[in-house]
Design a protein around this motif. Sequence first.
Motif, PDB file in Angstrom:
ATOM      1  N   UNK A  99       0.710  -1.230  -0.100  1.00 54.60           N
ATOM      2  CA  UNK A  99       0.029   0.091  -0.114  1.00 54.60           C
ATOM      3  C   UNK A  99       0.726   1.201   0.052  1.00 54.60           C
ATOM      4  N   UNK A 100       2.177   1.428   0.948  1.00 50.96           N
ATOM      5  CA  UNK A 100       2.645   2.495   0.690  1.00 50.96           C
ATOM      6  C   UNK A 100       3.696   2.863  -0.159  1.00 50.96           C
ATOM      7  N   UNK A 101       4.013   1.629  -0.949  1.00 48.27           N
ATOM      8  CA  UNK A 101       4.793   1.835  -2.146  1.00 48.27           C
ATOM      9  C   UNK A 101       3.892   2.054  -3.337  1.00 48.27           C
ATOM     10  N   UNK A 102       2.451   1.840  -3.397  1.00 52.81           N
ATOM     11  CA  UNK A 102       1.647   2.103  -4.517  1.00 52.81           C
ATOM     12  C   UNK A 102       1.492   3.634  -4.288  1.00 52.81           C
ATOM     13  N   UNK A 123       1.991   6.689  -6.856  1.00 53.58           N
ATOM     14  CA  UNK A 123       0.951   7.768  -7.361  1.00 53.58           C
ATOM     15  C   UNK A 123       1.108   8.668  -7.459  1.00 53.58           C
ATOM     16  N   UNK A 124       1.918   9.272  -6.181  1.00 52.38           N
ATOM     17  CA  UNK A 124       2.379  10.629  -6.067  1.00 52.38           C
ATOM     18  C   UNK A 124       3.419  10.926  -7.002  1.00 52.38           C
ATOM     19  N   UNK A 125       4.305  10.045  -7.388  1.00 50.55           N
ATOM     20  CA  UNK A 125       5.322  10.255  -8.312  1.00 50.55           C
ATOM     21  C   UNK A 125       4.770  10.638  -9.848  1.00 50.55           C
ATOM     22  N   UNK A 176       1.547   1.516 -13.837  1.00 54.03           N
ATOM     23  CA  UNK A 176       1.822   0.199 -14.622  1.00 54.03           C
ATOM     24  C   UNK A 176       3.439   0.109 -14.996  1.00 54.03           C
ATOM     25  N   UNK A 177       3.749   1.253 -15.557  1.00 53.75           N
ATOM     26  CA  UNK A 177       4.973   1.296 -16.201  1.00 53.75           C
ATOM     27  C   UNK A 177       6.166   1.302 -15.122  1.00 53.75           C
ATOM     28  N   UNK A 178       6.011   1.893 -14.041  1.00 53.52           N
ATOM     29  CA  UNK A 178       6.917   1.640 -13.015  1.00 53.52           C
ATOM     30  C   UNK A 178       6.831   0.307 -12.421  1.00 53.52           C
ATOM     31  N   UNK A 211       8.449   8.784  -1.648  1.00 57.54           N
ATOM     32  CA  UNK A 211       8.132   8.602  -0.209  1.00 57.54           C
ATOM     33  C   UNK A 211       8.297   9.837   0.461  1.00 57.54           C
ATOM     34  N   UNK A 212       8.940   9.780   1.806  1.00 54.19           N
ATOM     35  CA  UNK A 212       9.227  10.840   2.638  1.00 54.19           C
ATOM     36  C   UNK A 212      10.537  10.823   2.607  1.00 54.19           C
TER      37      UNK A 212
END
Length: 146
Positions: free
Chosen positions: A21-24, A28-30, A41-43, A89-90
Motif C-alpha cells: 500500500x505504501x509503495x503504491x 501514485x504521487x510520483x 503500470x510502467x513503474x 516517499x518521505x
Amino acid sequence: MTLSIHNTTDWEFSKLSRYGKEITAAVKKLVERFPNDLTLESVAQEIIGGNQQLWLILEGEEFKAFVTSEIKVNEATGHKTVQLMELAGDGGIDLVPMIETIEEWAISIGAHELTPMGREGWRKPLGRAGYRPKLVLYSKDLTHGR
C-alpha cells in the motif's frame, strides 16, 4: 529510529507485500508529479520485469521511501553503470546518505559508476556525497505557448 535501505530483488513476495500500500501510494504521487513520464503500470512493470531493482528505505520496520535502480551496460565498451531512477516517499534529499549501500552493491556487481538522476535541487546534497553533474538534460515543452 535508524534508517536502512534494502534491495528487494531476492525478497519473498510475502515480505514485500507488507509494504504494498505504501509503495503504491508513493508511486501514485510520483506519477502525479511526472504524468508524461510515468504510469503506475510502467513503474511496476520495470520492477516486476527485472529491468529495475526496487530499494526500500525503512525506518525500523516502517516504510519511509523507495528508490529504483537500473543497470546499463555499454555493449561496445563493457562500461557498466547503475542509474538511480525514481525516488518516492518521505525524506527527499535527507535520504542521500542511503546511497552508500547502493554504491557498495554496485561495486559488488562490477559497476564502474553510479549515476543518480534528479532535478536541480539534488545538486548540493549529491555533491556532498561526492557526485558531480556529468550531463545536463535540457527540455522544451512544444505543446504550450510558443
